[in-house]
Design an enzyme around this catalytic site. Structure first.
Site, PDB file in Angstrom:
ATOM      1  N   GLU A 116       0.888  -1.225  -0.141  1.00  0.00           N
ATOM      2  CA  GLU A 116      -0.247   0.006   0.084  1.00  0.00           C
ATOM      3  C   GLU A 116       0.787   1.205  -0.077  1.00  0.00           C
ATOM      4  O   GLU A 116       0.483   2.321  -0.225  1.00  0.00           O
ATOM      5  CB  GLU A 116      -0.928   0.060   1.174  1.00  0.00           C
ATOM      6  CG  GLU A 116      -2.187  -1.158   0.937  1.00  0.00           C
ATOM      7  CD  GLU A 116      -3.040  -1.144   2.299  1.00  0.00           C
ATOM      8  OE1 GLU A 116      -2.440  -0.711   3.419  1.00  0.00           O
ATOM      9  OE2 GLU A 116      -4.075  -1.753   2.339  1.00  0.00           O
TER      10      GLU A 116
ATOM     11  N   GLU B  30       7.832 -22.113   7.203  1.00  0.00           N
ATOM     12  CA  GLU B  30       8.255 -21.279   8.208  1.00  0.00           C
ATOM     13  C   GLU B  30       9.326 -21.958   8.858  1.00  0.00           C
ATOM     14  O   GLU B  30       9.798 -21.204  10.020  1.00  0.00           O
ATOM     15  CB  GLU B  30       7.124 -20.967   9.086  1.00  0.00           C
ATOM     16  CG  GLU B  30       6.539 -21.969   9.831  1.00  0.00           C
ATOM     17  CD  GLU B  30       5.214 -21.525  10.790  1.00  0.00           C
ATOM     18  OE1 GLU B  30       5.449 -21.715  12.112  1.00  0.00           O
ATOM     19  OE2 GLU B  30       4.285 -20.992  10.159  1.00  0.00           O
TER      20      GLU B  30
END
Length: 268
Positions: A77, A107
């Protein structure tokens, strides 16, 4: 760990919808209080990041699952909002495929984050923020540990006060929101707290770097009619003598509010 502690509520499956929502809202009200306790650390990170970004540095977020997605969301953004590219970058364990799909064991790879970061020619002017609600994700721990050794400014955003990530970084940001409404579902309060912290980091950094004038996003991208209209009105706020039509023409000609106002003032 608080993030894995049993919910304070039992028999969720027997609650009416209104009761579920009320109780969730009660828990969500605790989030901003937890974030408020970390404001000093967030300030240290923003000030340190701005200093390095003025030298060409960038903020990198790394995380897995929800934490990784939140980093990518915040980073994605920044270009449309502030008109700058490649200044805030989000990386998720498992690569872009993991944005929408779980990638098994991604992960758990201790070394992969640093490998992923090499694609960006990372250097000592950069900033690495490890995001992990539990604070124990190997992908994140390995990344920040190596980054700290290489001279990067390192920080973390966690939701457990005894997180393994904390001693690995220079600036630990801890938002301890307590047990989740649904036990262990860190996409809820923990994710909300992380989102608030990332908003603060990136927004404050962009303001400090000059991409906001007054309270306006003067470098935002003009990617749709709504934003063109917003930019036009911003110009009118800055230049009282200009009409809407003139302001819009100037905005489209120059490509940003900042450039349009600067051009107008030079013509006076």
């Amino acid at each position: 760990m608080q993030t894995e502690s049993p919910s304070l509520y039992n028999d969720l499956d027997k609650m009416a919808t209104s009761e579920i929502l009320f109780n969730m809202n009660q828990e969500d009200a605790k989030v901003h209080l937890a974030v408020a306790k970390a404001l000093n650390e967030i300030t240290l990170l923003v000030d340190g990041a701005v200093e390095r970004m003025k030298k060409g540095g960038r903020i990198f977020y790394i995380g897995a699952g929800t934490s990784g997605r939140l980093g990518i969301l915040d980073a994605s953004e920044i270009p449309p909002t502030y008109g700058v590219r490649d200044k805030v970058i989000g990386i998720i364990a498992g690569g872009d495929h993991a944005i929408r799909n779980a990638v098994e064991n991604a992960e758990d790879d201790f070394d992969q984050a640093w490998v992923d970061l090499q694609a960006y020619d990372i250097n000592e002017n950069d900033i690495l923020v490890g995001i992990a609600a539990s604070g124990r994700t190997p992908y994140v721990i390995g990344g920040v540990r190596k980054a700290k050794e290489e001279g990067l400014l390192t920080a973390c955003v966690v939701c457990n006060s005894n997180a393994k990530l904390i001693p690995e970084v220079e600036i630990p940001i801890v938002a301890e929101v307590g047990p989740e409404f649904v036990t262990g579902s860190t996409r809820m309060k923990s994710g909300t707290a992380q989102k608030l912290v990332l908003n603060m980091i990136s927004t404050a950094a962009m303001i400090r770097l000059g991409h906001v004038k007054g309270n306006k996003m003067v470098d935002m991208q003009l990617s749709n009619e709504k934003l063109v209209d917003r930019g036009t009105r911003m110009i009118m706020d800055e230049v009282s003598s200009i009409s809407y039509e003139e302001a819009q023409k100037l905005l489209l000609q120059e490509g940003s509010v900042r450039k349009a106002v600067d051009f107008f003032n030079k013509q006076k």
